[in-house]
Design a protein around this motif. Structure first.
Motif, PDB file in Angstrom:
ATOM      1  N   LYS A 134      65.236  37.917  27.852  1.00 50.41           N
ATOM      2  CA  LYS A 134      64.288  37.627  28.937  1.00 50.41           C
ATOM      3  C   LYS A 134      64.856  36.472  29.750  1.00 50.41           C
ATOM      4  O   LYS A 134      65.396  35.520  29.189  1.00 50.41           O
ATOM      5  N   LYS A 185      57.475  31.915  43.235  1.00 49.43           N
ATOM      6  CA  LYS A 185      56.888  32.525  42.034  1.00 49.43           C
ATOM      7  C   LYS A 185      57.951  32.627  40.946  1.00 49.43           C
ATOM      8  O   LYS A 185      59.141  32.777  41.232  1.00 49.43           O
ATOM      9  N   ASN A 226      52.913  35.947  34.638  1.00 45.26           N
ATOM     10  CA  ASN A 226      51.527  35.470  34.657  1.00 45.26           C
ATOM     11  C   ASN A 226      51.459  34.193  33.840  1.00 45.26           C
ATOM     12  O   ASN A 226      51.793  34.184  32.668  1.00 45.26           O
ATOM     13  N   ILE A 253      59.637  34.831  38.274  1.00 41.77           N
ATOM     14  CA  ILE A 253      59.866  36.252  38.001  1.00 41.77           C
ATOM     15  C   ILE A 253      60.530  36.360  36.630  1.00 41.77           C
ATOM     16  O   ILE A 253      61.535  35.693  36.366  1.00 41.77           O
ATOM     17  N   GLU A 301      63.600  45.449  33.519  1.00 38.56           N
ATOM     18  CA  GLU A 301      62.277  45.433  34.130  1.00 38.56           C
ATOM     19  C   GLU A 301      61.996  44.016  34.640  1.00 38.56           C
ATOM     20  O   GLU A 301      62.088  43.060  33.878  1.00 38.56           O
ATOM     21  N   ALA A 302      61.664  43.902  35.918  1.00 38.19           N
ATOM     22  CA  ALA A 302      61.328  42.599  36.507  1.00 38.19           C
ATOM     23  C   ALA A 302      59.891  42.636  37.029  1.00 38.19           C
ATOM     24  O   ALA A 302      59.442  43.639  37.567  1.00 38.19           O
ATOM     25  N   ARG A 303      59.206  41.491  36.853  1.00 39.83           N
ATOM     26  CA  ARG A 303      57.819  41.406  37.301  1.00 39.83           C
ATOM     27  C   ARG A 303      57.447  39.925  37.451  1.00 39.83           C
ATOM     28  O   ARG A 303      58.062  39.068  36.814  1.00 39.83           O
ATOM     29  N   PRO A 304      56.418  39.622  38.239  1.00 34.21           N
ATOM     30  CA  PRO A 304      55.946  38.245  38.311  1.00 34.21           C
ATOM     31  C   PRO A 304      55.431  37.793  36.942  1.00 34.21           C
ATOM     32  O   PRO A 304      54.811  38.585  36.218  1.00 34.21           O
ATOM     33  N   THR A 329      62.457  38.788  33.979  1.00 33.11           N
ATOM     34  CA  THR A 329      63.200  40.040  33.874  1.00 33.11           C
ATOM     35  C   THR A 329      63.499  40.275  32.405  1.00 33.11           C
ATOM     36  O   THR A 329      64.025  39.390  31.719  1.00 33.11           O
ATOM     37  N   ASP A 330      63.117  41.451  31.919  1.00 35.12           N
ATOM     38  CA  ASP A 330      63.398  41.873  30.548  1.00 35.12           C
ATOM     39  C   ASP A 330      64.610  42.798  30.568  1.00 35.12           C
ATOM     40  O   ASP A 330      64.656  43.750  31.354  1.00 35.12           O
TER      41      ASP A 330
END
Length: 146
Positions: free
Chosen positions: A98, A106, A145, A108, A140-143, A110-111
């Motif tokens: 990760k 933000k 939380n 981000i 997989e990338a995402r904001p 990424t896994d």
């Protein structure tokens, strides 16, 4: 299985765990100590070669550049199988990696699900990585939380 083979397998496992731990801590110059000076490091993403670096001097520059863009690394190593042939060995290991980077204010995350193909050599009383090829199989990338 002999005691010597068991010791060697443990030493090789410790080597890949050291690679992950030193990378997570951004101790890049220390991480270079687990490679042979002429090491080759390759990365494939989506079956395309995206990095092919030779020598620890070049590898250290590349890793430092990458680490400067990453706020946090977190690596978990999974299975590790090796075949030992005297002072050389080959190995396959799997890691979940990760990375947290800042983008447009933000965080981000990424896994990466990675399969490593390694070649090891025993030199000067210790095992070192001679070649490491990372196959980044799932990304997989995402904001993040908070």
């Amino acid at each position: 299985m002999t005691l010597e083979i068991l010791r060697t397998k443990e030493e090789l496992r410790n080597l890949i765990d050291a690679y992950a731990s030193l990378g997570d801590e951004k101790k890049i110059s220390e991480q270079m100590g687990i490679f042979t000076p002429d090491a080759v490091y390759k990365v494939y993403m989506n079956n395309s070669l995206v990095a092919n670096i030779s020598g620890t001097e070049n590898l250290e520059k590349e890793f430092n550049g990458h680490a400067s863009l990453v706020k946090t690394y977190f690596t978990m190593n999974g299975q590790h199988t090796v075949k030992i042939d005297g002072d050389t060995a080959t190995g396959i290991s799997f890691s979940q990696l990760k990375m947290i980077r800042a983008s447009e204010g933000k965080d981000i995350i990424t896994d990466y699900s990675v399969k490593y193909d390694d070649k090891y050599v025993f030199q000067n009383g210790k095992w070192l990585i001679k070649e490491r090829t990372g196959h980044f199989l799932i990304i997989e990338a995402r904001p993040l939380n908070s």
